[in-house]
Design an enzyme around this catalytic site. Structure first.
Site, PDB file in Angstrom:
ATOM      1  N   ASN A 249     -51.837 -23.201 -15.637  1.00  0.00           N
ATOM      2  CA  ASN A 249     -51.692 -23.914 -14.375  1.00  0.00           C
ATOM      3  C   ASN A 249     -50.355 -23.646 -13.677  1.00  0.00           C
ATOM      4  O   ASN A 249     -50.308 -23.434 -12.460  1.00  0.00           O
ATOM      5  CB  ASN A 249     -51.844 -25.416 -14.673  1.00  0.00           C
ATOM      6  CG  ASN A 249     -51.968 -26.224 -13.415  1.00  0.00           C
ATOM      7  OD1 ASN A 249     -52.726 -25.854 -12.514  1.00  0.00           O
ATOM      8  ND2 ASN A 249     -51.202 -27.284 -13.318  1.00  0.00           N
TER       9      ASN A 249
ATOM     10  N   LYS B 194     -43.207 -41.735 -19.184  1.00  0.00           N
ATOM     11  CA  LYS B 194     -44.019 -40.805 -18.398  1.00  0.00           C
ATOM     12  C   LYS B 194     -43.832 -39.418 -18.967  1.00  0.00           C
ATOM     13  O   LYS B 194     -42.711 -38.976 -19.213  1.00  0.00           O
ATOM     14  CB  LYS B 194     -43.539 -40.843 -16.924  1.00  0.00           C
ATOM     15  CG  LYS B 194     -44.358 -39.957 -16.018  1.00  0.00           C
ATOM     16  CD  LYS B 194     -45.621 -40.651 -15.578  1.00  0.00           C
ATOM     17  CE  LYS B 194     -46.676 -39.693 -15.053  1.00  0.00           C
ATOM     18  NZ  LYS B 194     -47.523 -39.082 -16.126  1.00  0.00           N
TER      19      LYS B 194
ATOM     20  N   LYS C  55     -35.341 -34.908 -17.231  1.00  0.00           N
ATOM     21  CA  LYS C  55     -36.105 -34.322 -16.127  1.00  0.00           C
ATOM     22  C   LYS C  55     -36.574 -35.434 -15.189  1.00  0.00           C
ATOM     23  O   LYS C  55     -36.412 -35.378 -13.977  1.00  0.00           O
ATOM     24  CB  LYS C  55     -37.318 -33.572 -16.699  1.00  0.00           C
ATOM     25  CG  LYS C  55     -38.181 -32.927 -15.650  1.00  0.00           C
ATOM     26  CD  LYS C  55     -39.552 -32.506 -16.147  1.00  0.00           C
ATOM     27  CE  LYS C  55     -39.566 -31.752 -17.437  1.00  0.00           C
ATOM     28  NZ  LYS C  55     -40.845 -31.024 -17.641  1.00  0.00           N
TER      29      LYS C  55
ATOM     30  N   THR D 107     -46.313 -28.271 -10.245  1.00  0.00           N
ATOM     31  CA  THR D 107     -45.267 -27.686 -11.094  1.00  0.00           C
ATOM     32  C   THR D 107     -44.950 -26.272 -10.610  1.00  0.00           C
ATOM     33  O   THR D 107     -43.789 -25.916 -10.393  1.00  0.00           O
ATOM     34  CB  THR D 107     -45.685 -27.682 -12.578  1.00  0.00           C
ATOM     35  OG1 THR D 107     -46.181 -28.975 -12.907  1.00  0.00           O
ATOM     36  CG2 THR D 107     -44.521 -27.345 -13.478  1.00  0.00           C
TER      37      THR D 107
ATOM     38  N   LYS E  49     -43.840 -38.299 -24.326  1.00  0.00           N
ATOM     39  CA  LYS E  49     -44.640 -37.070 -24.481  1.00  0.00           C
ATOM     40  C   LYS E  49     -45.595 -37.272 -25.637  1.00  0.00           C
ATOM     41  O   LYS E  49     -45.339 -38.084 -26.526  1.00  0.00           O
ATOM     42  CB  LYS E  49     -43.708 -35.897 -24.798  1.00  0.00           C
ATOM     43  CG  LYS E  49     -44.311 -34.555 -24.503  1.00  0.00           C
ATOM     44  CD  LYS E  49     -44.058 -34.167 -23.073  1.00  0.00           C
ATOM     45  CE  LYS E  49     -44.800 -32.919 -22.671  1.00  0.00           C
ATOM     46  NZ  LYS E  49     -44.328 -32.418 -21.376  1.00  0.00           N
TER      47      LYS E  49
ATOM     48  N   SER F 293     -46.697 -36.527 -10.210  1.00  0.00           N
ATOM     49  CA  SER F 293     -47.401 -37.542 -10.999  1.00  0.00           C
ATOM     50  C   SER F 293     -46.944 -38.933 -10.575  1.00  0.00           C
ATOM     51  O   SER F 293     -47.744 -39.868 -10.477  1.00  0.00           O
ATOM     52  CB  SER F 293     -47.096 -37.376 -12.492  1.00  0.00           C
ATOM     53  OG  SER F 293     -47.961 -36.446 -13.078  1.00  0.00           O
TER      54      SER F 293
ATOM     55  N   GLN G  76     -37.936 -34.608 -21.310  1.00  0.00           N
ATOM     56  CA  GLN G  76     -38.622 -35.351 -20.241  1.00  0.00           C
ATOM     57  C   GLN G  76     -37.766 -36.502 -19.716  1.00  0.00           C
ATOM     58  O   GLN G  76     -37.804 -36.816 -18.531  1.00  0.00           O
ATOM     59  CB  GLN G  76     -39.957 -35.884 -20.784  1.00  0.00           C
ATOM     60  CG  GLN G  76     -40.958 -36.266 -19.715  1.00  0.00           C
ATOM     61  CD  GLN G  76     -41.746 -35.071 -19.183  1.00  0.00           C
ATOM     62  OE1 GLN G  76     -42.181 -34.224 -19.954  1.00  0.00           O
ATOM     63  NE2 GLN G  76     -41.918 -34.990 -17.885  1.00  0.00           N
TER      64      GLN G  76
ATOM     65  N   GLY H 260     -51.149 -34.263 -18.164  1.00  0.00           N
ATOM     66  CA  GLY H 260     -51.457 -33.018 -18.865  1.00  0.00           C
ATOM     67  C   GLY H 260     -50.210 -32.240 -19.250  1.00  0.00           C
ATOM     68  O   GLY H 260     -49.105 -32.568 -18.854  1.00  0.00           O
ATOM     69  N   ASP H 261     -50.419 -31.215 -20.043  1.00  0.00           N
ATOM     70  CA  ASP H 261     -49.406 -30.217 -20.391  1.00  0.00           C
ATOM     71  C   ASP H 261     -50.244 -29.030 -20.895  1.00  0.00           C
ATOM     72  O   ASP H 261     -51.437 -28.947 -20.560  1.00  0.00           O
ATOM     73  CB  ASP H 261     -48.435 -30.777 -21.462  1.00  0.00           C
ATOM     74  CG  ASP H 261     -47.161 -29.943 -21.593  1.00  0.00           C
ATOM     75  OD1 ASP H 261     -46.238 -30.129 -20.791  1.00  0.00           O
ATOM     76  OD2 ASP H 261     -47.089 -29.077 -22.492  1.00  0.00           O
TER      77      ASP H 261
HETATM   78  N1  GLU Z   1     -46.287 -31.947 -18.659  1.00  0.00           N
HETATM   79  C1  GLU Z   1     -45.546 -31.938 -17.431  1.00  0.00           C
HETATM   80  C2  GLU Z   1     -44.067 -31.816 -17.727  1.00  0.00           C
HETATM   81  O1  GLU Z   1     -43.691 -31.157 -18.659  1.00  0.00           O
HETATM   82  C3  GLU Z   1     -45.924 -33.074 -16.498  1.00  0.00           C
HETATM   83  C4  GLU Z   1     -45.830 -34.455 -17.053  1.00  0.00           C
HETATM   84  C5  GLU Z   1     -46.407 -35.538 -16.153  1.00  0.00           C
HETATM   85  O2  GLU Z   1     -46.907 -35.234 -15.064  1.00  0.00           O
HETATM   86  O3  GLU Z   1     -46.318 -36.693 -16.558  1.00  0.00           O
HETATM   87  O4  GLU Z   1     -43.225 -32.308 -17.014  1.00  0.00           O
END
Ligand code: GLU
Length: 450
Positions: free
Chosen positions: A239, A89, A113, A208, A125, A382, A110, A164-165
């Site tokens: 965002n 994810k 996190k 976020t 990612k 998410s 990630q 997204g990012d």
């Molecule tokens: N891009 C976001 C992050 O850096 C969200 C990733 C997601 O929702 O999968 O955590």
């Protein structure tokens, strides 16, 4: 040489020229030294060596035709880093700076996190070195379709769920999803950040930014302090920055700056958020246009700011929220923030603070919320979107927002408690890294050598 130093040296040899990746790895490995001493099993089972190697890395060509009929080619990536805790994810970033090292650092961050959220999601990612700036809507659509034409065979609701990012918002998610559906002939929860019309979750867009502010609130509660009346420096105007500012206003604080890649706006009486939304979200314009409405605001163009670092950090404020991009806050910026009496730094972006600046914050004893803890609200929501998709249900705004608040508070408590247990109270970097790492490492041990 210590085991950690040796491991990092080896990584530099085997993965050359991936400086951001080394930075993210060093940050985690240096924090977990006391844990490794306590649990020799991790070393005996080569957990670190296995963690540093992504389970799978996909690199692909993304050819597309621009509006002049010229064929353009970009590099596409998806790194499926670790699935010990759940399906891969993590977001997709479309930005000219994207390369294998950047995607790897983001994917590595990630993993921990996502572990910190306490939800069953692994780390991944992806993205492309595509620059959405100045592209027409039709070009964005053709690019997204080409990108998904390769990606679709690698993803799935139980395999890998991108989102997204930077450079990938609801419009891009829409085009990506449309192409996925066409190729796979399935209406799956295979992406998050979808439109609320067709399977997206309430609060995902805001999550976020809101989550960063909820995290700041937890940090301040512990100091018997509150957001009320606090002057806040924000970098970025995407965002994350926009929704952090929105929540700050709601809770009585005052955002006084924001920025884009061309320059910084400083507005002492408070940023006009509706105007920023109009310029950035509706018109896709530049922040400089803010001055046309507010003559009393200050604009500093990036070209007129010759110093290393970012001019947004040179103003006086109580709290700083870096919400733009990696390494946007340098040691000099950190010095300036501390000299100006800034009491908290809470990260909305991924790895926005250089290692030297982080060290300075930790030494000085100010409140420092590392991104992998403080910005986890996006990916956590998410996962709430995935849960709604899987159960074919929809939760209302308040319900999702309450869950987000609880998740942010749990992350904060988890990081804080872990920092205390390891004898470094208030060091949330150490706390977050150990708490996240431990979950992933234990799951890997239980799943054997895979
Ligand atoms: N891009 C976001 C992050 O850096 C969200 C990733 C997601 O929702 O999968 O955590």
């Amino acid at each position: 040489m210590s085991y950690i130093k040796e491991t990092i040296e080896k990584l530099k040899q085997t993965s050359p020229a991936q400086v951001e990746f080394y930075q993210a790895v060093e940050d985690v490995l240096e924090s977990i030294e006391p844990l490794l001493e306590e649990r020799p099993k991790y070393r005996e089972h080569s957990i670190i060596e296995r963690l540093l190697e992504p389970e799978r890395q996909i690199m692909f060509r993304v050819p597309w035709m621009d509006d002049d009929g010229k064929i353009q080619v970009n590099k596409g990536y998806r790194i499926e880093f670790n699935s010990a805790l759940g399906p891969y994810k993590g977001g997709l970033r479309f930005h000219p700076s994207v390369n294998a090292g950047i995607v790897k650092f983001l994917g590595f961050e990630q993993i921990f996190k996502n572990a910190l959220t306490g939800l069953p999601i692994g780390g991944g990612k992806g993205g492309a070195n595509f620059d959405p700036k100045g592209k027409s809507d039709a070009e964005i659509m053709r690019f997204c379709q080409s990108f998904m034409s390769e990606l679709y065979r690698h993803i799935g609701p139980h395999t890998d769920v991108p989102a997204g990012d930077i450079g990938v918002g609801s419009r891009e998610i829409g085009y990506l999803f449309g192409q996925y559906k066409r190729l796979a002939n399935r209406f799956d929860g295979v992406l998050t950040g979808k439109s609320e019309l067709w399977g997206g979750s309430q609060v995902r867009k805001e999550a976020t930014g809101y989550g960063v502010v909820y995290f700041a609130q937890c940090m301040m509660d512990d100091q018997d302090d509150s957001l009320d009346g606090k002057r806040c420096l924000i970098s970025g105007s995407g965002n994350v920055a926009i929704h952090a500012m929105e929540k700050l206003y709601e809770l009585g604080a005052k955002p006084i700056s924001c920025s884009d890649s061309s320059g910084t706006i400083y507005h002492d009486s408070g940023i006009d958020l509706d105007l920023v939304k109009r310029i950035k979200e509706e018109q896709g314009g530049r922040l400089k246009e803010y001055l046309e409405t507010h003559e009393d605001a200050e604009y500093t163009s990036k070209d007129d700011y010759p110093e290393e670092g970012h001019c947004v950090w040179r103003y006086e404020a109580d709290i700083a929220f870096p919400c733009a991009t990696q390494n946007e806050l340098t040691e000099k910026d950190a010095q300036a923030l501390l000299e100006n009496g800034c009491k908290y730094i809470v990260e909305g972006a991924n790895m926005p603070t250089t290692q030297a600046a982080v060290d300075l914050f930790i030494e000085s004893g100010v409140g420092y919320g590392p991104g992998k803890a403080s910005n986890a609200g996006g990916v956590a929501t998410s996962q709430l979107e995935m849960a709604q998709n899987a159960s074919m249900l929809r939760w209302d705004f308040e319900e999702v927002d309450e869950k987000l608040k609880d998740i942010m508070s749990n992350i904060y408590q988890d990081a804080k408690r872990t920092a205390e247990d390891f004898g470094h109270p208030s060091n949330l970097v150490l706390g977050a890294n150990i708490a996240g790492f431990r979950k992933v490492a234990d799951a890997m041990l239980e799943q054997g050598v895979v």
